[in-house]
Design an enzyme around this catalytic site. Structure first.
Site, PDB file in Angstrom:
ATOM      1  N   SER A  38      12.471  22.622 -30.738  1.00 54.83           N
ATOM      2  CA  SER A  38      13.376  23.817 -31.318  1.00 54.83           C
ATOM      3  C   SER A  38      15.034  22.901 -30.033  1.00 54.83           C
ATOM      4  CB  SER A  38      13.524  25.229 -31.817  1.00 54.83           C
ATOM      5  OG  SER A  38      15.059  25.454 -31.786  1.00 54.83           O
TER       6      SER A  38
ATOM      7  N   TYR B  88      12.541  33.851 -30.588  1.00 59.86           N
ATOM      8  CA  TYR B  88      12.283  31.926 -30.794  1.00 59.86           C
ATOM      9  C   TYR B  88      12.702  31.400 -29.508  1.00 59.86           C
ATOM     10  CZ  TYR B  88      12.693  28.334 -33.733  1.00 59.86           C
ATOM     11  OH  TYR B  88      13.588  27.276 -34.691  1.00 59.86           O
TER      12      TYR B  88
END
Length: 254
Positions: free
Chosen positions: A138, A151
């Site tokens: 990500s 996350y």
């Protein structure tokens, strides 16, 4: 170019969003696709779409956070040529607003889940004399994203695992890379907005879209196209790399 004929591809979280787009494209390019989802129901629509298009697809119910389930699933699948570690979950919160249970849940799926699939897949890659691993990282692996502590921590680990696996198995003909998307418009994003910002859905969608300098979210098909290249023989000289696909987010946001 970019043929996946005679390739067996395992895609975790392949029932929806980015994973489904990858599964659909890989099947179109000739791969035998194996979708790993938490439940058979989660994979059903994707399986039907691929079969209706003439693709070769199988699905398995498996919790990637459970090593025994993962190992048994990969033993059923057998020798593999491609692994896409795509399954993952999100969480909103800073370090002091992230309960231990939520932190553990994110780590179990996003980090341990990737480890479990790597652990189970390596012996199957050896049966195929090598192959390709693609991990879904990500932009949160690269830059600080507000209120995404757990996350971001998990996706940073995914990028580090990518480098480690690429180094450890290069002599066995196993390539390992990762992709770092910015926000991609999927049903997951819509559900995330509806859950966390009730009554402000349109406003938040517009805000999230414009956080990419290009002015919109990515499309699952765009991520799938990059995945196809990196898993094809044409990318045979690429390993140990991460590919941001982010509408300019990392480099152009000031």
């Amino acid at each position: 170019m970019f043929s996946l004929q005679n390739k067996k591809a395992v895609i975790t979280g392949g029932g929806s969003g980015i994973g489904r787009a990858i599964a659909t494209l890989f099947a179109k390019q000739g791969a035998e696709v194996h979708i790993v989802e938490l439940s058979q129901e989660s994979a059903q629509d994707a399986v039907e779409e691929i079969k209706n298009a003439g693709g070769n697809v199988f699905s398995y119910a498996c919790n990637v956070a459970n090593q025994q389930e993962v190992t048994q699933t990969f033993e059923k699948i057998g020798n593999v040529n491609i692994l896409i570690n795509n399954a993952g979950i999100a969480h909103v919160g800073k370090v002091d607003t992230t309960p231990e249970a939520d932190f553990d849940r994110v780590m179990n799926v996003n980090v341990k889940g990737v480890y479990n699939c790597l652990f189970a897949a390596i012996p199957q890659f050896r049966k195929s004399n090598g192959g390709v691993i693609l991990n879904m990282a990500s932009i949160a692996s690269w830059v600080g994203i507000q209120d995404r502590f757990a996350y971001s921590t998990a996706k940073g680990a995914v990028m580090a695992m990518t480098l480690s696996v690429a180094r450890d198995y290069i002599d066995e003909g196993i390539r390992c890379n990762s992709i770092s998307p910015a926000r991609v418009h999927t049903p997951f994003v819509d559900g995330f907005i509806n859950k966390n910002y009730p009554g402000k859905e349109e406003e938040i969608f517009e805000k999230l879209s414009k956080s990419q300098p290009i002015g919109r979210m990515g499309k699952p098909d765009e991520i799938a196209a990059l995945a196809l290249y990196l898993c094809s023989d044409e990318a045979g000289f690429i390993t140990g790399s991460d590919y941001p696909i982010d509408g300019g987010f990392i480099k152009l946001n000031n």
